[in-house]
Design a protein around this motif. Structure first.
Motif, PDB file in Angstrom:
ATOM      1  N   LEU A 381       2.460  -4.124  -2.103  1.00 20.55           N
ATOM      2  CA  LEU A 381       1.669  -3.772  -0.961  1.00 20.55           C
ATOM      3  C   LEU A 381       2.096  -2.204  -0.408  1.00 20.55           C
ATOM      4  CD1 LEU A 381       1.313  -7.307   0.383  1.00 20.55           C
ATOM      5  CD2 LEU A 381      -0.555  -5.976  -0.393  1.00 20.55           C
ATOM      6  N   VAL A 382       3.391  -2.364  -0.269  1.00 18.44           N
ATOM      7  CA  VAL A 382       3.872  -0.765   0.206  1.00 18.44           C
ATOM      8  C   VAL A 382       3.460   0.165  -0.710  1.00 18.44           C
ATOM      9  CG1 VAL A 382       5.903   0.368   0.587  1.00 18.44           C
ATOM     10  CG2 VAL A 382       5.630  -1.842   1.331  1.00 18.44           C
ATOM     11  N   ALA A 383       3.493  -0.062  -1.788  1.00 18.99           N
ATOM     12  CA  ALA A 383       3.018   1.122  -2.831  1.00 18.99           C
ATOM     13  C   ALA A 383       1.653   1.388  -2.680  1.00 18.99           C
ATOM     14  CB  ALA A 383       3.243   0.656  -4.299  1.00 18.99           C
ATOM     15  N   ALA A 384       0.832   0.419  -2.546  1.00 16.21           N
ATOM     16  CA  ALA A 384      -0.647   0.829  -2.318  1.00 16.21           C
ATOM     17  C   ALA A 384      -0.892   1.440  -1.117  1.00 16.21           C
ATOM     18  CB  ALA A 384      -1.421  -0.800  -2.324  1.00 16.21           C
ATOM     19  N   PHE A 385      -0.280   0.865   0.085  1.00 15.92           N
ATOM     20  CA  PHE A 385      -0.659   1.443   1.344  1.00 15.92           C
ATOM     21  C   PHE A 385      -0.053   3.048   1.193  1.00 15.92           C
ATOM     22  CE2 PHE A 385       1.342   2.906   5.241  1.00 15.92           C
ATOM     23  CZ  PHE A 385       0.612   2.682   6.062  1.00 15.92           C
ATOM     24  N   LEU A 386       1.177   3.176   0.575  1.00 16.97           N
ATOM     25  CA  LEU A 386       1.404   4.646   0.435  1.00 16.97           C
ATOM     26  C   LEU A 386       0.544   5.498  -0.595  1.00 16.97           C
ATOM     27  CD1 LEU A 386       5.127   4.036   0.242  1.00 16.97           C
ATOM     28  CD2 LEU A 386       4.004   4.793   2.183  1.00 16.97           C
ATOM     29  N   LEU A 387       0.067   5.057  -1.490  1.00 17.03           N
ATOM     30  CA  LEU A 387      -0.765   5.984  -2.458  1.00 17.03           C
ATOM     31  C   LEU A 387      -2.191   5.961  -1.719  1.00 17.03           C
ATOM     32  CD1 LEU A 387      -0.034   4.166  -5.638  1.00 17.03           C
ATOM     33  CD2 LEU A 387       0.651   6.446  -5.007  1.00 17.03           C
ATOM     34  N   ARG A 390      -0.845   8.755   0.961  1.00 17.58           N
ATOM     35  CA  ARG A 390      -0.582   9.863   0.271  1.00 17.58           C
ATOM     36  C   ARG A 390      -0.206  11.181   1.070  1.00 17.58           C
ATOM     37  NH1 ARG A 390      -5.136   8.534  -2.557  1.00 17.58           N
ATOM     38  NH2 ARG A 390      -6.168  10.274  -2.018  1.00 17.58           N
ATOM     39  N   GLU A 391       0.622  10.963   1.972  1.00 24.96           N
ATOM     40  CA  GLU A 391       1.375  12.030   2.785  1.00 24.96           C
ATOM     41  C   GLU A 391       2.392  12.706   1.847  1.00 24.96           C
ATOM     42  OE1 GLU A 391       1.797  11.985   6.701  1.00 24.96           O
ATOM     43  OE2 GLU A 391       0.153  10.896   7.108  1.00 24.96           O
ATOM     44  N   ALA A 392       3.133  13.951   2.038  1.00 19.21           N
ATOM     45  CA  ALA A 392       4.113  14.485   1.288  1.00 19.21           C
ATOM     46  C   ALA A 392       5.173  13.408   0.476  1.00 19.21           C
ATOM     47  CB  ALA A 392       4.709  15.566   1.883  1.00 19.21           C
ATOM     48  N   ALA A 393       5.742  12.847   1.355  1.00 18.49           N
ATOM     49  CA  ALA A 393       6.778  12.009   0.849  1.00 18.49           C
ATOM     50  C   ALA A 393       6.117  10.664   0.217  1.00 18.49           C
ATOM     51  CB  ALA A 393       7.872  11.676   1.699  1.00 18.49           C
ATOM     52  N   ASP A 394       5.240  10.258   0.554  1.00 14.91           N
ATOM     53  CA  ASP A 394       4.653   8.986   0.267  1.00 14.91           C
ATOM     54  C   ASP A 394       4.561   8.669  -1.106  1.00 14.91           C
ATOM     55  OD1 ASP A 394       4.505   8.437   2.945  1.00 14.91           O
ATOM     56  OD2 ASP A 394       2.208   8.588   3.199  1.00 14.91           O
ATOM     57  N   ARG A 442       1.069   4.118  10.770  1.00 12.68           N
ATOM     58  CA  ARG A 442      -0.375   4.703  10.720  1.00 12.68           C
ATOM     59  C   ARG A 442      -0.934   5.067   9.308  1.00 12.68           C
ATOM     60  NH1 ARG A 442       0.141   9.486  14.891  1.00 12.68           N
ATOM     61  NH2 ARG A 442       1.885   9.896  13.125  1.00 12.68           N
ATOM     62  N   LEU A 443      -2.106   4.669   9.091  1.00 15.64           N
ATOM     63  CA  LEU A 443      -2.536   4.765   7.780  1.00 15.64           C
ATOM     64  C   LEU A 443      -2.923   6.251   7.614  1.00 15.64           C
ATOM     65  CD1 LEU A 443      -3.318   3.975   5.021  1.00 15.64           C
ATOM     66  CD2 LEU A 443      -5.662   3.311   5.631  1.00 15.64           C
ATOM     67  N   ARG A 444      -3.484   6.793   8.703  1.00 12.21           N
ATOM     68  CA  ARG A 444      -3.711   8.277   8.903  1.00 12.21           C
ATOM     69  C   ARG A 444      -3.289   8.793  10.032  1.00 12.21           C
ATOM     70  NH1 ARG A 444      -4.728   8.601   4.230  1.00 12.21           N
ATOM     71  NH2 ARG A 444      -6.814   8.537   3.185  1.00 12.21           N
ATOM     72  N   SER A 445      -2.473   9.911  10.113  1.00  8.55           N
ATOM     73  CA  SER A 445      -1.914  10.265  11.363  1.00  8.55           C
ATOM     74  C   SER A 445      -2.660  11.375  11.798  1.00  8.55           C
ATOM     75  CB  SER A 445      -0.588  11.035  11.074  1.00  8.55           C
ATOM     76  OG  SER A 445      -0.688  12.268  10.047  1.00  8.55           O
ATOM     77  N   ARG A 446      -2.505  11.782  13.169  1.00  4.28           N
ATOM     78  CA  ARG A 446      -3.692  12.701  13.688  1.00  4.28           C
ATOM     79  C   ARG A 446      -3.545  14.178  13.052  1.00  4.28           C
ATOM     80  NH1 ARG A 446      -2.003  10.944  19.904  1.00  4.28           N
ATOM     81  NH2 ARG A 446      -3.229   8.565  19.716  1.00  4.28           N
TER      82      ARG A 446
END
Length: 448
Positions: A381-387, A390-394, A442-446
């Motif tokens: 689940l963490v991998a799915a959230f980060l993918l 998809r920010e720089a380090a994600d 946050r899934l999307r940052s400002r």
């Protein structure tokens, strides 16, 4: 007080908790043997010589395992200390999640156990955190190269601590290919090759200068031989009359002994059950390694479905731990071969503090807190959230999650026992993923 300050206070407090609960560390039979190797410089079993070398190095600083425990736990704490700078902010929930992570036995107690599985997990996680920093600063050439050098070095050490640890470099290569994709496919492929090859080359170099060495003439294939012999015993337990052409051509009497003894003593729970037979081990040892290998290949090719069924039965024990009490969920205190402990000048230990730690672990047994499937689901689940984010380090941190899942899956082929520690990397990686996501959920940052 700012959440970032609280977060680092929790991190420092957690490190102090680990040392306060466990110093000078917990040592099992494997640890005692590795420490003896570290002191003598001569390898006795088929464990990783680098781990024994680490123990020998820190033993010369402070006799025993105390200095090692301080340094080993610091690898993980140092990796976690690098997580906040991967994000633009630290959320208020982050210190709470970090404090909860330190309460888990996988952190509070396991970090004080002197096992190669723990050190492998720490170095692998630290390597991916360094890789994440390199990806975040990809456009800055010098910092990127310095961080990549650190990541490759940490991963190289990790690959020398677990026989199947080299799987992490596959995800390292994938992360670099994705990060460099905007530079064209040739550059992306070159970075992928570097992420795969450089850690392995470094590992070969480190292994070449590792102080602990094999004695002359020692067979380096003992681990593979044990695995193949275990699979052959399992096949005979299923069908004692199955063909053993390679073994019978070499030693007919030993093959006949295997047919009789394997069904009596084989267990998918662990290979140690075979030790109950006085003749089974002798029969297997009577064969040269190539003969065992040929028979293993013949057994696999003649009955591939049976092989998969038996392997699943073994894997079920290590992944699902259907009876966790039989799978050594933790080790506290000091225990080992009496003669070897006398040689090292180490006394057995099972004091009141050790009993309290064991009692604490019992609260977690048969709960999601000590369940590999639960942590596998968390890592996925963490991998799915980060993918998705998809920010720089994600992507690098997602690579860490996927590498732990792949590492756990590899035990389908190589598992010999259900000890909980074998998949410790999976648990600790999932906990690291939760800590990382909690910093900025946050899934999307400002500013994205």
């Amino acid at each position: 007080m700012a959440p970032a300050i609280l977060w680092f206070l929790a991190l420092a407090g957690g490190y102090a908790l680990i040392l306060g609960l466990n110093y000078p560390g917990h040592m099992s039979v494997d640890t005692i043997i590795s420490l003896a190797e570290g002191r003598s410089g001569v390898r006795r079993v088929f464990g990783p010589p680098l781990f024994s070398s680490f123990l020998g190095f820190f033993d010369r600083i402070v006799t025993g395992s105390g200095a090692y425990v301080v340094a080993a736990a610091l690898v993980l704490v140092g990796a976690w200390a690098g997580l906040p700078s991967l994000r633009r902010r630290v959320a208020w929930i982050a210190p709470l999640v970090l404090a909860a992570a330190f309460a888990a036995p996988q952190v509070a107690i396991y970090q004080g156990i002197v096992w190669k599985d723990v050190l492998f997990a720490n170095f692998a996680i630290a390597g991916f955190v360094a890789l994440a920093h390199a990806c975040r600063r990809w456009d800055a050439a010098r910092p990127r190269l310095a961080l990549l050098a650190l990541a490759f070095l940490l991963m190289a050490v990790a690959t020398l601590l677990r026989q199947n640890g080299a799987l992490i470099v596959v995800l390292c290569a994938a992360v670099l290919a994705w990060t460099a994709r905007g530079e064209g496919w040739r550059r992306a492929l070159a970075w992928a090759a570097a992420g795969f090859v450089v850690p392995l080359v470094l590992a070969a170099g480190i292994n070449a200068v590792t102080p602990v060495k094999d004695p002359p003439g020692k067979n380096r294939n003992v681990g593979l031989r044990l695995l193949q012999g275990y699979d052959i015993a399992g096949a005979l337990a299923d069908d004692p009359d199955r063909p053993l052409r390679a073994l019978e051509a070499d030693n007919l009497a030993a093959a006949a002994s295997l047919r009789v003894e394997a069904p009596k003593y084989y267990s998918p729970e662990r290979i140690d059950a075979l030790l109950g037979s006085k003749t089974l081990g002798k029969a297997l040892v009577s064969y040269e390694t190539p003969t065992i290998g040929r028979q293993w290949v013949q057994t696999l090719t003649e009955d591939p479905l049976g092989y998969l069924e038996r392997r699943w039965d073994v894997y079920r024990w290590v992944f699902l731990t259907p009876d966790i009490d039989r799978c050594l969920p933790v080790h506290v205190g000091v225990a080992g071969p009496p003669q070897l402990m006398d040689e090292l000048g180490i006394a057995p230990r099972a004091d009141r503090d050790d009993n309290r730690l064991w009692n604490y672990v019992t609260w977690w047994l048969d709960t999601p807190g000590l369940s590999h499937p639960v942590f596998a689901a968390v890592a996925a689940l963490v991998a799915a959230f980060l993918l998705v984010r998809r920010e720089a380090a994600d992507v690098a941190m997602a690579g860490l999650m996927l590498s732990a899942l792949g590492f756990a899956a590899s035990f389908f082929v190589i598992s010999l026992a259900c000890d909980y520690r074998y998949l410790y990397f999976l648990d600790l990686t999932a906990i690291t993923g939760l800590v990382y996501v909690a910093l900025d959920p946050r899934l999307r940052s400002r500013n994205a």
